[in-house]
Structure formats: structure tokens, C-alpha cells
Scaffold this active site. Structure first.
Site, mmCIF file in Angstrom:
data_model
loop_
_atom_site.group_PDB
_atom_site.id
_atom_site.type_symbol
_atom_site.label_atom_id
_atom_site.label_comp_id
_atom_site.label_asym_id
_atom_site.label_seq_id
_atom_site.Cartn_x
_atom_site.Cartn_y
_atom_site.Cartn_z
ATOM 1 N N THR A 50 62.848 37.401 45.858
ATOM 2 C CA THR A 50 63.310 37.586 44.475
ATOM 3 C C THR A 50 62.102 37.702 43.552
ATOM 4 O O THR A 50 61.159 36.917 43.643
ATOM 5 C CB THR A 50 64.207 36.404 44.051
ATOM 6 N N GLN A 75 38.685 43.026 39.394
ATOM 7 C CA GLN A 75 37.773 42.739 38.276
ATOM 8 C C GLN A 75 37.725 43.858 37.239
ATOM 9 O O GLN A 75 37.162 43.667 36.165
ATOM 10 C CB GLN A 75 36.347 42.491 38.814
ATOM 11 N N CYS A 119 35.983 31.071 43.170
ATOM 12 C CA CYS A 119 36.690 30.921 44.437
ATOM 13 C C CYS A 119 35.797 30.343 45.515
ATOM 14 O O CYS A 119 36.282 29.810 46.493
ATOM 15 C CB CYS A 119 37.220 32.273 44.901
ATOM 16 N N GLY A 124 46.014 39.178 43.329
ATOM 17 C CA GLY A 124 44.975 39.977 43.986
ATOM 18 C C GLY A 124 44.884 39.710 45.474
ATOM 19 O O GLY A 124 44.732 40.633 46.278
ATOM 20 N N SER A 152 45.214 42.192 39.496
ATOM 21 C CA SER A 152 45.706 40.823 39.318
ATOM 22 C C SER A 152 45.828 40.486 37.836
ATOM 23 O O SER A 152 44.904 40.744 37.059
ATOM 24 C CB SER A 152 44.720 39.866 39.994
HETATM 25 N N1 PLP Z 1 39.426 40.144 44.376
HETATM 26 C C1 PLP Z 1 38.495 39.867 43.452
HETATM 27 C C2 PLP Z 1 37.355 40.812 43.260
HETATM 28 C C3 PLP Z 1 38.592 38.726 42.667
HETATM 29 O O1 PLP Z 1 37.660 38.458 41.741
HETATM 30 C C4 PLP Z 1 39.693 37.853 42.875
HETATM 31 C C5 PLP Z 1 39.810 36.584 42.108
HETATM 32 O O2 PLP Z 1 38.844 35.939 41.781
HETATM 33 C C6 PLP Z 1 40.644 38.193 43.850
HETATM 34 C C7 PLP Z 1 40.482 39.347 44.580
HETATM 35 C C8 PLP Z 1 41.844 37.330 44.109
HETATM 36 O O3 PLP Z 1 42.799 37.497 43.101
HETATM 37 P P1 PLP Z 1 43.934 36.381 42.846
HETATM 38 O O4 PLP Z 1 43.235 35.199 42.251
HETATM 39 O O5 PLP Z 1 44.890 37.032 41.896
HETATM 40 O O6 PLP Z 1 44.552 36.092 44.161
#
Ligand code: PLP
Length: 384
Positions: free
Chosen positions: A237, A179, A325, A71, A199
Site C-alpha cells: 500500500t 544527491q 551514512c 534512495g 530520494s
Molecule cells: N545514494 C546517495 C548518493 C546518497 O547520498 C544516499 C543518502 O545519503 C542514498 C543513496 C540513500 O538514500 P536514502 O537515505 O533515501 O535511502
């Protein structure tokens, strides 16, 4: 002690069937997809199968799908890439205050490069108002990026309408659908999306793999240069096992979506009722109805969210406050403060996000311990 996982907006366990096909890709389809020989061909075919599976899940054509590392990369490529390509038309870009940091920090990066940015406010439920978007558009606006659903509060945004407005003004429209893809029906045409991020690890696929939908005719500049893989959109790759796992997860999400969604909605409703009835001064955050199935989020006034998570973890219950995060940070969540919550309220948040394997017994277990944890913390708070 048995363990209960209820943090599926942070990540999901990899489905055993996904593991099985990934093992096949690691062992049998190990060739380099760019090689001319049979090994290469086998890996290439596996990638193309996955591309079709992803395209089917979001109503796209396979040649509109580019595989990325997840993501975060998809968001960065969509935003930085589109800003780069279309800068000759203008340098104004629009997003919302409640985006994931993968979007917000890409905007900050562009700000440092001289782009002008608008961060749109949201209402108490976390929704962006279409009128606010219309008012923010300027003759030099080249990009609008609004998330499909918010990770912390589950609110689903009126993306179809915003996309329609952007399209009518010739502005590139990106949505972070990390999400939603794999959890609710996502159709890139109905959403009027030009670019859309997804993602794998949010829908029982592996981590470190994702995709970017790029509508035919839209040309965000690549982030990486090199061997010209993914039709030069994304050199390097290919992560064949990850891509194959993503494809399998997509197929399973599509086949099981309505059944899973009904189950998740029932669990979320049951937990909401119990929390709001059994715990004083508890409030739901986000939209009461227009939200991700299985997503619940609350604030409990007079409680320290981080401590609540630690106590629950010691009981074998994995949930989160805000988003995984940002949970390393002691700053209050930017999403909760954008809803108008005070810093203290934002620090007292709890997010419980159900997955396909959760049951009512998991709710019973949570409700056996949560009220006591909250009560003890409030007593302590009052003594301080
Ligand atoms: N965007 C949103 C709304 C997310 O909830 C997340 C992950 O928590 C991401 C982007 C980032 O995705 P990734 O963990 O695959 O980098």
C-alpha cells in the site's frame, strides 16, 4: 546557544509547505488508493499528481516513475532488478569505487550470486574517466551504474557521456541521482539514463520516500511481490503522505532551483576562500568546480575528524565528516581513499553542505571556532 545546521547532503529539514500538504494527506486523503470508493479515489488522485510533479522535475513521463521507500530501495531495485532481468544476456556489471553503499552493497550481493563485477577507479578529483568505462565493457556486460554526484566530495560525474556509451552498446545504464535531483537540473534524456534513483529527504521532502525512473521499455524485476501496486513494480500500500510530500518538494525545487543554486554557490565559495586562506594545511577534496552547489569538503592534516565534529557540535554547529551514512564506522572513507588519500588524511575530513536557509553569518560563526579547534587538536597530536 543558537544552532546552525550545515549538513544538507546528509538530509534537509522538511519544508513547512511540504508538511502542510502531508498533513492534508494524513487527514483528508487517508483512503487506500486501491479502494474503489471516493476515499480511495482521492488518495489515488493525490499520488498521480505527485507522479506528474516528479516527472516534470526530471524530464520524464509520469508512467516512467515508480515510488519507493527512498534512495536505498531505488538503487537496490535498479541494480538487482536489472541484473535479474537481463542475466540471460550476460552476468558482468560495472560500477565505480566511490558509489554510496546502497549501490556497492547491492553489487556485493550480486557477486555472491555469481555475477562478475568491475569497480572503476576515479581520478584525484573523484571523476570516472569515460575511457576507463569503455575499457571495462565486455560482451557480457549488462549493467553500468555510476552516481550522478558523490555525497562525500560533491563531484559531478560525466553521466551524459557514460550513458551515451552504455546506450550505444545496448547496456542498461543506472545512475544514483540522490544527491542531484532537486538541487541541480536533472534531465533523464540528456543524461541518457535508463534507470535513475532519487530520494525525498535530500531536497526538503520527507524521509522514507523516493522514486525510481524506469525508461519505457526497460524492465528491472521488482524487489517486492504482493498487491501489485505501482503497476506491479512495487507492491505494498502506497505511502500516500510521503508521496504527496515528495511531489510538493519536487515542485518547489523546480520553481526555486536557479535562485537557490546561486545562493548555495556563493556560500560555498565564501567558505572555501576563508578556510584555504585562514587554516594552514587545509585541502579541498573533490572537484574544484564541477561539484554540487553548496557542497564543500576538506581535509585538515593532523586532525581527527570525529573529534572535530564533536567539538563543533558542542558549539551548536552541525556538519559532518565523510557521509552521515558511514560516520558510525571507524574505517576511513572508501571515497577518500579512492581519491588516493592516506588513511590518516581520510580520517581528517570535514564536509560542510549548505542549504537554502544558511547565511554568511553561519560561515562567520563556523570560522570563529574552527581554526581554534584545529589548532588545539594539532598541538595534542604533536604531544602524542
Ligand atoms: N545514494 C546517495 C548518493 C546518497 O547520498 C544516499 C543518502 O545519503 C542514498 C543513496 C540513500 O538514500 P536514502 O537515505 O533515501 O535511502
Amino acid at each position: 546557544m543558537s544552532k546552525i545546521y550545515m549538513d544538507h547532503s546528509a538530509t534537509t529539514p522538511v519544508d513547512p509547505e511540504v508538511v502542510r500538504v502531508m498533513l492534508g494527506a494524513l487527514t483528508d486523503s487517508f483512503g487506500n488508493p486501491s479502494s474503489i470508493h471516493g476515499y480511495g479515489n482521492q488518495a489515488r488522485l493525490a499520488i498521480e499528481k505527485a507522479r506528474k510533479q516528479i516527472a516534470l522535475l526530471i524530464g520524464a513521463s509520469p508512467d516512467e516513475i515508480v515510488f519507493t521507500s527512498g534512495g536505498t530501495e531505488s538503487d537496490n531495485m535498479a541494480i538487482i532488478g536489472a541484473a535479474h532481468t537481463y542475466q540471460s544476456r550476460g552476468r558482468h556489471i560495472i560500477t565505480s569505487k566511490i558509489e554510496h553503499h546502497a549501490v556497492l552493497d547491492a553489487f556485493k550481493h550480486l557477486e555472491r550470486q555469481g555475477y562478475e563485477t568491475s569497480y572503476l577507479p576515479v581520478n584525484r578529483s573523484g571523476q570516472v574517466d569515460i575511457e576507463t568505462v569503455a575499457q571495462a565493457i565486455r560482451p557480457d556486460t549488462i549493467l553500468i551504474s555510476i552516481m550522478h554526484a558523490n555525497n562525500e566530495i560533491g563531484t559531478i560525474e560525466p553521466i551524459g557521456e557514460i550513458g551515451k556509451l552504455a546506450r550505444s552498446q545496448g547496456i542498461v545504464f543506472h545512475t544514483d541521482a540522490v544527491q542531484t535531483v532537486g538541487r541541480i537540473p536533472v534531465d533523464v534524456k540528456a543524461l541518457n539514463a535508463d534507470v535513475l534513483s532519487l530520494s525525498g529527504h535530500k531536497f526538503y521532502g520527507p524521509k522514507g520516500i523516493g522514486a525510481l525512473y524506469i525508461r519505457s521499455g526497460i524492465k528491472p524485476a521488482p524487489l517486492f511481490y504482493g498487491g501489485g501496486q505501482e503497476r506491479t513494480w512495487r507492491s505494498g500500500t502506497e505511502n500516500v503522505p510521503g508521496i504527496v510530500g515528495l511531489g510538493q518538494a519536487a515542485e518547489m525545487a523546480l520553481n526555486n532551483m536557479s535562485e537557490r543554486s546561486a545562493h548555495l554557490q556563493e556560500l560555498a565559495q565564501a567558505l572555501n576562500n576563508r578556510i584555504l586562506n585562514e587554516i594552514p594545511q587545509a585541502y579541498l577534496t573533490g572537484h574544484p568546480r564541477n561539484r554540487l552547489p553548496g557542497h564543500t569538503s576538506f581535509v585538515f592534516l593532523g586532525v581527527e575528524g570525529a573529534a572535530m565534529l564533536v567539538f563543533l557540535d558542542s558549539e551548536g554547529i552541525a556538519v559532518s565528516g565523510g557521509s552521515a551514512c558511514t560516520s558510525n564506522s571507524f574505517d576511513p572513507s572508501h571515497v577518500l581513499t579512492a581519491l588516493g588519500l592516506t588513511k590518516d588524511a581520510a580520517h581528517s575530513s570535514l564536509r560542510v553542505t549548505f542549504g537554502k536557509d544558511n547565511t554568511y553569518a553561519d560561515i562567520d560563526r563556523l570560522m570563529e571556532v574552527l581554526p581554534g579547534i584545529i589548532e588545539r587538536q594539532r598541538l595534542l597530536w604533536n604531544l602524542m
